[in-house]
Design an enzyme around this catalytic site. Structure first.
Site, PDB file in Angstrom:
ATOM      1  N   ARG A 149       0.705  -1.241   0.037  1.00  0.00           N
ATOM      2  CA  ARG A 149      -0.089  -0.045  -0.014  1.00  0.00           C
ATOM      3  C   ARG A 149       1.003   1.308  -0.029  1.00  0.00           C
ATOM      4  O   ARG A 149       0.469   2.432  -0.581  1.00  0.00           O
ATOM      5  CB  ARG A 149      -0.831  -0.220   1.168  1.00  0.00           C
ATOM      6  CG  ARG A 149      -2.233  -0.875   0.817  1.00  0.00           C
ATOM      7  CD  ARG A 149      -2.011  -2.280   0.482  1.00  0.00           C
ATOM      8  NE  ARG A 149      -3.423  -2.838   0.162  1.00  0.00           N
ATOM      9  CZ  ARG A 149      -3.973  -3.594   1.126  1.00  0.00           C
ATOM     10  NH1 ARG A 149      -3.115  -4.089   2.199  1.00  0.00           N
ATOM     11  NH2 ARG A 149      -5.007  -4.351   0.986  1.00  0.00           N
ATOM     12  N   ASP A 198      -7.028 -14.536   0.633  1.00  0.00           N
ATOM     13  CA  ASP A 198      -7.882 -14.059   1.290  1.00  0.00           C
ATOM     14  C   ASP A 198      -8.785 -13.241   0.568  1.00  0.00           C
ATOM     15  O   ASP A 198      -8.281 -12.755  -0.489  1.00  0.00           O
ATOM     16  CB  ASP A 198      -7.212 -13.287   2.526  1.00  0.00           C
ATOM     17  CG  ASP A 198      -6.479 -12.162   2.073  1.00  0.00           C
ATOM     18  OD1 ASP A 198      -5.556 -12.469   1.385  1.00  0.00           O
ATOM     19  OD2 ASP A 198      -6.369 -10.962   2.668  1.00  0.00           O
ATOM     20  N   GLU A 199      -9.684 -12.696   1.053  1.00  0.00           N
ATOM     21  CA  GLU A 199     -10.785 -11.753   0.274  1.00  0.00           C
ATOM     22  C   GLU A 199     -10.781 -11.863  -0.900  1.00  0.00           C
ATOM     23  O   GLU A 199     -10.673 -10.798  -1.665  1.00  0.00           O
ATOM     24  CB  GLU A 199     -10.126 -10.483   1.047  1.00  0.00           C
ATOM     25  CG  GLU A 199     -10.261 -10.173   2.781  1.00  0.00           C
ATOM     26  CD  GLU A 199      -9.942  -8.987   2.831  1.00  0.00           C
ATOM     27  OE1 GLU A 199     -10.210  -8.357   3.848  1.00  0.00           O
ATOM     28  OE2 GLU A 199      -8.991  -8.224   2.232  1.00  0.00           O
ATOM     29  N   TRP A 223      -6.989 -14.873  11.280  1.00  0.00           N
ATOM     30  CA  TRP A 223      -7.025 -13.396  11.502  1.00  0.00           C
ATOM     31  C   TRP A 223      -8.398 -12.960  11.887  1.00  0.00           C
ATOM     32  O   TRP A 223      -8.683 -11.905  12.324  1.00  0.00           O
ATOM     33  CB  TRP A 223      -6.507 -12.617  10.304  1.00  0.00           C
ATOM     34  CG  TRP A 223      -7.308 -12.665   9.125  1.00  0.00           C
ATOM     35  CD1 TRP A 223      -7.414 -13.853   8.207  1.00  0.00           C
ATOM     36  CD2 TRP A 223      -8.414 -11.542   8.566  1.00  0.00           C
ATOM     37  NE1 TRP A 223      -8.247 -13.404   7.157  1.00  0.00           N
ATOM     38  CE2 TRP A 223      -8.895 -12.058   7.236  1.00  0.00           C
ATOM     39  CE3 TRP A 223      -8.621 -10.361   9.248  1.00  0.00           C
ATOM     40  CZ2 TRP A 223      -9.673 -11.345   6.761  1.00  0.00           C
ATOM     41  CZ3 TRP A 223      -9.565  -9.614   8.370  1.00  0.00           C
ATOM     42  CH2 TRP A 223     -10.001 -10.098   6.994  1.00  0.00           C
ATOM     43  N   TYR A 279      -4.026  -6.462  14.814  1.00  0.00           N
ATOM     44  CA  TYR A 279      -3.887  -5.519  13.763  1.00  0.00           C
ATOM     45  C   TYR A 279      -3.483  -4.057  14.072  1.00  0.00           C
ATOM     46  O   TYR A 279      -4.101  -3.241  14.560  1.00  0.00           O
ATOM     47  CB  TYR A 279      -5.199  -5.487  12.913  1.00  0.00           C
ATOM     48  CG  TYR A 279      -5.343  -6.532  11.751  1.00  0.00           C
ATOM     49  CD1 TYR A 279      -4.963  -7.946  12.067  1.00  0.00           C
ATOM     50  CD2 TYR A 279      -6.007  -6.252  10.502  1.00  0.00           C
ATOM     51  CE1 TYR A 279      -5.046  -8.902  11.139  1.00  0.00           C
ATOM     52  CE2 TYR A 279      -6.023  -7.309   9.481  1.00  0.00           C
ATOM     53  CZ  TYR A 279      -5.457  -8.612   9.773  1.00  0.00           C
ATOM     54  OH  TYR A 279      -5.548  -9.575   9.042  1.00  0.00           O
ATOM     55  N   PHE A 280      -2.037  -4.028  13.878  1.00  0.00           N
ATOM     56  CA  PHE A 280      -1.745  -2.523  14.528  1.00  0.00           C
ATOM     57  C   PHE A 280      -1.849  -1.527  13.627  1.00  0.00           C
ATOM     58  O   PHE A 280      -1.392  -0.272  13.853  1.00  0.00           O
ATOM     59  CB  PHE A 280      -0.226  -2.898  14.785  1.00  0.00           C
ATOM     60  CG  PHE A 280       0.131  -3.821  15.963  1.00  0.00           C
ATOM     61  CD1 PHE A 280      -0.670  -4.311  16.572  1.00  0.00           C
ATOM     62  CD2 PHE A 280       1.603  -3.899  16.302  1.00  0.00           C
ATOM     63  CE1 PHE A 280      -0.640  -5.122  17.930  1.00  0.00           C
ATOM     64  CE2 PHE A 280       1.769  -4.638  17.451  1.00  0.00           C
ATOM     65  CZ  PHE A 280       0.810  -5.165  18.219  1.00  0.00           C
ATOM     66  N   ASP A 281      -2.628  -1.774  12.477  1.00  0.00           N
ATOM     67  CA  ASP A 281      -2.997  -0.499  11.891  1.00  0.00           C
ATOM     68  C   ASP A 281      -4.348   0.078  12.345  1.00  0.00           C
ATOM     69  O   ASP A 281      -4.635   1.100  12.044  1.00  0.00           O
ATOM     70  CB  ASP A 281      -3.277  -0.814  10.288  1.00  0.00           C
ATOM     71  CG  ASP A 281      -4.464  -2.051  10.085  1.00  0.00           C
ATOM     72  OD1 ASP A 281      -3.934  -3.222  10.831  1.00  0.00           O
ATOM     73  OD2 ASP A 281      -5.273  -2.005   9.709  1.00  0.00           O
ATOM     74  N   TRP A 299      -1.101  -3.277   8.303  1.00  0.00           N
ATOM     75  CA  TRP A 299      -1.586  -2.883   7.227  1.00  0.00           C
ATOM     76  C   TRP A 299      -1.346  -1.458   6.939  1.00  0.00           C
ATOM     77  O   TRP A 299      -1.663  -0.760   7.787  1.00  0.00           O
ATOM     78  CB  TRP A 299      -2.800  -3.427   7.015  1.00  0.00           C
ATOM     79  CG  TRP A 299      -3.057  -4.938   7.095  1.00  0.00           C
ATOM     80  CD1 TRP A 299      -3.579  -5.488   8.374  1.00  0.00           C
ATOM     81  CD2 TRP A 299      -2.721  -5.950   6.206  1.00  0.00           C
ATOM     82  NE1 TRP A 299      -3.622  -6.936   7.964  1.00  0.00           N
ATOM     83  CE2 TRP A 299      -2.877  -6.856   6.714  1.00  0.00           C
ATOM     84  CE3 TRP A 299      -2.184  -6.107   4.644  1.00  0.00           C
ATOM     85  CZ2 TRP A 299      -2.852  -8.500   6.253  1.00  0.00           C
ATOM     86  CZ3 TRP A 299      -2.002  -7.329   4.231  1.00  0.00           C
ATOM     87  CH2 TRP A 299      -2.275  -8.345   4.813  1.00  0.00           C
ATOM     88  N   THR A 300      -1.063  -1.043   5.607  1.00  0.00           N
ATOM     89  CA  THR A 300      -0.605   0.155   5.579  1.00  0.00           C
ATOM     90  C   THR A 300      -1.411   1.164   4.806  1.00  0.00           C
ATOM     91  O   THR A 300      -1.018   2.189   4.141  1.00  0.00           O
ATOM     92  CB  THR A 300       0.899   0.473   5.062  1.00  0.00           C
ATOM     93  OG1 THR A 300       0.996  -0.217   3.897  1.00  0.00           O
ATOM     94  CG2 THR A 300       1.779  -0.077   5.879  1.00  0.00           C
TER      95      THR A 300
END
Length: 763
Positions: A167, A342-343, A409, A436-438, A475-476
């Protein structure tokens, strides 16, 4: 509702951890016995590396590098010696691969291990026992180590951190800085998310357009949000090093050449950090598809929820995937390759004639099994190359081979780890609700990470062995800079370090030990999040006057404030004594270090209120009326125009089982039976959004779609029945809902069930 689990340390451990803060180690060792005296390191000290310890040559070099910056030059090395020496000793009796013993006496330091990884962990423990000034190579004639006896080994084999470089791109120098921090806190895995819709970050020589085109983009919606936020917070500014002009367009991105990645891998390997590459397939592949359109089933772009995936029904897709992964496997020595999986937006698969034919030929009943077909083929390819496949827990939906490793997750699918364990899969815990550290941090974030239950409830002792450990993910999408990344993951990364390493935990001891680590982080140039100020709420009320007197978690903090709506900065007024407030006002305040590091900005609204008069209601029953809606809402206001699905009575502020769905909303209505007149503070934690009104007054506004964060407010209430309206929405993905209260500065506690009433309908 997510419930915190409290871990209680044994009295002996508690005493050992709190007895002497000079052993402020994070993570805390398995066994630590304080000793009298200290060992002095100076230019006469020798590093002893016997012949049988030759396998520790790299670790000896790491130790030399650590010490020489402060002492001016490397220490002399010898094959033997006892007095005034640091001995790196091979010990065949240490069983754990990363286990070590450390003995510091006034005469000698002995680091003992069986494996190089264990010796490196010992060196990092020594590093934390040395003063923080060594991180800046500050000239010193001698260094002091406190005497101690330590025996240590990790609890879990997987102690990881993840970084999404797709990202937003991060430089090779920054990856090395990140690796150094992982090593300091005894992490051993770095999961690099190298590809996604927004960018392809690793050179693939057979497909050059993946980086020539796929590594660059014009500014997208995430970038626009960051640019807007950067006007008030420079941490959101896009890194200008990654912005270029091409063919009259401004392009943003970057990638790692294979040569650059080999250098990063070697750097990590020397610090015993294994880099696990993730090339996300079959979804999240828009950057690759835009460069090579043949990868789809005929359509491209975005589906209903996610981007259109690659097509698992064309052999050309597998040829591409195997060519890509062949280069990845040659590049990365890790035993693992992360496939993602995923997704996945599977609409194009369902509409594809080729996919229908493949499903019929292979006996696949739905598109979930079609995804499993893709995963199995890639897993077979990985295994032929001697590699293990890791994927996100969606892999379980269509069935997977027991040799695959599952990364859990989805907190809203709590039985996934149990399902995986019973299928024979190994599991890495990375629940989004906690790791999730975002997700925006607040004052509860470190507590929540520290109290993570790595082995989830419901697993037998045999099934629990399937849990390899845990990692946090960064996640950025909204983390465009190195400074913002560090603010988001530090210091809560240190809490995870202790969770996955230490045999037992003591939260209060950890908080005390953490205080000394801020100096080390300062020396390392880490842009960490300062611990939270306390002693106030977001919306404050008073009847006559009140005072603002924040509690500082660290003595060296300087609190600055404004009352004109502007952001506090280093030139704003200092709040060094209680501020008396007699009129409605908005105060913005933030803590600063002497080095200029700025903490969270708090916006505090003060307003005058009279005590709300109670209402008269002669007929009430226990509990609150709960009206629920099984719909998707972006804010609580959406429920006002929606048709209720149903209603029920709840005995506490909790989501009724009847309401639970992927997305829903709940309106709680009734009364609080307030026991005495006073000003009450309420603390509202929710994921996603919530609004609290009491006595027809807005108390807490925590609305919108967001992760679990706490907001707070006050209200002046007279004794008796006071109307309460609490609205809550969940957008999908697991929820948190918790309401606490406090009065007269007491510790917050749950609102008693006896306070909750609703009006009984009159026949």
């Amino acid at each position: 509702m997510l419930v915190a689990i409290v871990f209680l340390a044994t009295p002996a451990l508690s005493h050992a951890q709190s007895a002497d803060q000079k052993y402020a180690l994070v993570p805390y060792p398995s066994s630590l016995k304080p000793q009298e005296g200290s060992f002095l390191i100076d230019q006469k000290t020798r590093i002893v590396l016997p012949k049988e310890s030759g396998l520790f040559k790299n670790e000896a070099e790491q130790l030399q590098y650590l010490l020489s910056g402060s002492l001016g030059k490397p220490l002399k090395q010898a094959k033997k010696g006892a007095a005034n020496t640091i001995l790196l000793k091979y010990d065949a009796n240490i069983d754990a691969a990363e286990g070590y013993h450390l003995s510091i006496t006034p005469k000698q330091v002995i680091l003992a291990a069986k494996e190089p990884a264990g010796m490196f962990r010992a060196v990092q423990t020594l590093r934390q026992l040395l003063p923080a000034s060594i991180e800046q190579s500050t000239a010193q004639s001698q260094l002091v180590l406190p005497a101690v006896q330590i025996q240590d080994e990790p609890t879990y084999s997987w102690r990881g951190m993840h970084l999404d470089v797709s990202r937003h791109f991060f430089t090779t120098d920054y990856l090395k800085k990140f690796i150094d921090l992982l090593a300091l806190y005894k992490f051993n895995k770095l999961h690099l998310h190298l590809t996604d819709d927004q960018g392809w970050r690793i050179e693939i020589k057979k497909y050059p357009k993946l980086t020539e085109e796929g590594a660059w983009r014009t500014f997208n919606n995430h970038d626009s949000v960051a640019i807007a936020k950067s006007k008030e917070n420079p941490d959101f500014a896009l890194d200008e090093r990654h912005i270029v002009q091409r063919n009259g367009q401004t392009m943003y991105g970057g990638f790692y050449t294979q040569e650059e990645m080999r250098d990063i891998i070697a750097y990590a390997s020397a610090r015993h950090v294994e880099i696990i590459p993730e090339i996300d397939m079959p979804g999240h592949m828009k950057a690759a598809i835009d460069a090579y359109p043949f990868l789809t089933c005929g359509e491209a772009g975005w589906g209903k929820t996610f981007s259109v995936p690659i097509c698992p029904c064309n052999e050309s897709t597998y040829e591409f995937a195997e060519n890509v992964f062949s280069e990845i496997i040659d590049l990365f020595p890790s035993q693992y390759i992360h496939l993602g999986a995923d997704e996945v937006e599977k609409t194009t698969w369902a509409n594809s004639t080729g996919c229908q034919e493949l499903m019929k030929r292979e006996g696949l009943k739905d598109v979930e099994e079609l995804q499993s077909y893709f995963i199995h083929r890639m897993q077979d390819f990985f295994q032929s190359k001697g590699k293990k496949l890791i994927g996100w827990d969606e892999m379980l939906d269509g069935g997977i081979n027991s040799n695959a490793t599952v990364m859990f997750w989805r907190s809203w699918v709590p039985d996934a780890p149990l399902k995986a364990a019973r299928n024979g899969n190994q599991v890495i815990m990375t629940p989004n609700a906690t790791l999730y550290f975002d997700a925006l941090p607040d004052k509860n974030s470190i507590y929540n990470v520290y109290h993570l239950d790595v082995v989830p409830e419901g697993l037998s002792a045999k099934e629990a062995k399937a849990i390899l450990g845990a990692q946090a993910n960064i996640w950025t999408e909204y983390i465009p800079s190195e400074n913002r990344a560090e603010y988001m993951y530090m210091p809560r990364m240190t809490a995870l370090a202790e969770v996955v390493w230490s045999k037992q935990r003591n939260y209060e001891s950890y908080l005390q030990r953490l205080k000394s680590h801020y100096k080390r982080l300062d020396a390392l140039g880490v842009h960490y999040r300062l611990p939270d100020l306390e002693g106030f709420v977001d919306i404050n009320v008073f009847t006559d006057k009140t005072t603002l007197d924040p509690l500082k978690p660290l003595d060296n903090l300087i609190i600055r404030y404004t009352t004109d709506g502007s952001q506090p900065d280093v030139s704003s007024s200092v709040l060094d004594k209680p501020l008396t407030i007699t009129e409605p006002i908005t105060v913005k305040l933030a803590a600063f270090t002497k080095e200029g590091l700025k903490g969270e900005t708090y916006t505090l609204l003060y307003k005058r209120q009279e005590y709300a008069k109670p209402v008269e209601s002669s007929v009430t029953k226990p509990g609150l009326q709960s009206i629920y809606y099984k719909e998707y809402f972006k804010s609580t206001a959406g429920m006002a125009k929606a048709k209720p699905t149903g209603s029920t009575v709840v005995e506490s502020v909790q989501v009724p089982q009847e309401a639970e769905a992927p997305s829903f909303g709940v309106q709680f209505r009734g009364f609080l039976d307030v026991p005495e007149t006073g000003i009450y503070s309420f603390f509202f934690i929710c994921d996603d959004g919530g609004v609290l009104r009491i006595a027809d007054r807005l108390v807490v506004d925590n609305d919108g779609l967001h992760s679990a964060i706490e907001k707070s407010g006050q209200v002046a209430l007279a004794k008796g029945l006071q109307p309460i309206e609490l609205d809550f929405i969940e957008g999908g993905g697991g929820y948190t809902l918790k309401l606490m209260y406090s009065k007269d500065g007491r510790q917050p506690q749950e609102v008693p069930a006896s306070w909750l009433k609703h009006e009984q309908a009159v026949p």
